[in-house]
Enzyme design. Sequence first.
Site, PDB file in Angstrom:
ATOM      1  N   ASP A   1       3.387  -6.906  -1.564  1.00  0.00           N
ATOM      2  CA  ASP A   1       2.477  -6.072  -2.353  1.00  0.00           C
ATOM      3  C   ASP A   1       3.140  -5.600  -3.651  1.00  0.00           C
ATOM      4  OD1 ASP A   1       1.030  -6.290   0.037  1.00  0.00           O
ATOM      5  OD2 ASP A   1       1.750  -4.355   0.755  1.00  0.00           O
TER       6      ASP A   1
ATOM      7  N   GLU B   1      -9.222  -6.935  -0.401  1.00  0.00           N
ATOM      8  CA  GLU B   1      -8.261  -5.853  -0.622  1.00  0.00           C
ATOM      9  C   GLU B   1      -7.407  -6.154  -1.847  1.00  0.00           C
ATOM     10  OE1 GLU B   1      -5.942  -5.730   2.977  1.00  0.00           O
ATOM     11  OE2 GLU B   1      -4.638  -7.385   2.360  1.00  0.00           O
TER      12      GLU B   1
END
Length: 343
Positions: free
Chosen positions: A36, A213
């Site tokens: 991420d 997401e």
Amino acid sequence: MFTRLHWLSLALVLTCGAAGAAVPQFANPLVPQRADPHVILHTDGYYYFTATVPEYDRIELRRARTLEQLGKADAKVIWRKHAKGPMGNHIWAPELHFIDGKWFIYFTAGSAEDKWAIRLYVLESGAANPMEGGWTERGQLKTAWDSFTLDATTFSHAGQRYLVWTQRRPEKELHATNIYIARMDTPTSINSAAVLLSTPEHKWEKVKYLVNEAPAVLVRNGKVFITYSASATDASYSMGLLTADAGSDLLDAASWRKSAEPVFVSSAENGQYGPGHNAFTTTPDGKTDVLVYHARNYREIKGDSLEDPNRATRAQAFGWRADGSPDFGVPVADQASSGPAKR
């Protein structure tokens, strides 16, 4: 650092990018075991980097003059999870933003007693150098519903700041995570309704789980682009694309168009699996756009993919198609090469 051959290759890309020419590659992975990723190139000439750590227990920052130096840069822990209550577990997806002269970190956290009770939280620092300043907890960034919420990003466009994030509607029977946008009135709050931009609907968005997401925003060529990631966090993980005209009402769902196919997927040929949860930056001169993302270099995962630590941060330059849309190509192989990457 780019060699002379890198820059000569890059000049060819800028000349022929619309035709799908090869682009130079960085020495990947940039940072092992960091998922991420979020990178910004600040006005002080440094790249600042943060990402999810495999232990899910802290937030780190590092900085370097080049992207390729980030992996060797010292990682400073600027915050650790709480022992009890909120912000006590599953510390995910930190993003660093410089807004109105201050630094803000947006991140996802569960509670110590329930790691899946994840919500959005904010840290703030007034220091010139975020590596050296103290950080203040600004609490939860609340959205329309108190439900499973993660992966916030923020951007300013045409004088207005927006929040884009991932959330599950509490009243829905399907456990799908969706992408929303809202107007911000301060760096820690929104003051408009949440507008649904994307929900899992295509087959590639619903592999094992119904997931949209990790939004990331890029404004170029008279368009606002939002990439997002879909499906399970294994080799199924891939990136989709939302597009709006820069002059349109970004809070009107009708302004946005969604790609029917993913725009960045696993490459067995290059040994890259599950690319996604990306950020955007540029080369130091600002002339070339760079996609920063995580992926694994193997397909098979033992056990829960979230417990596998080997999502690594990678980067590659990308070009633009004749219609003004981004052309990300395919994830490049892990090699410190001065040659072109396959597209």
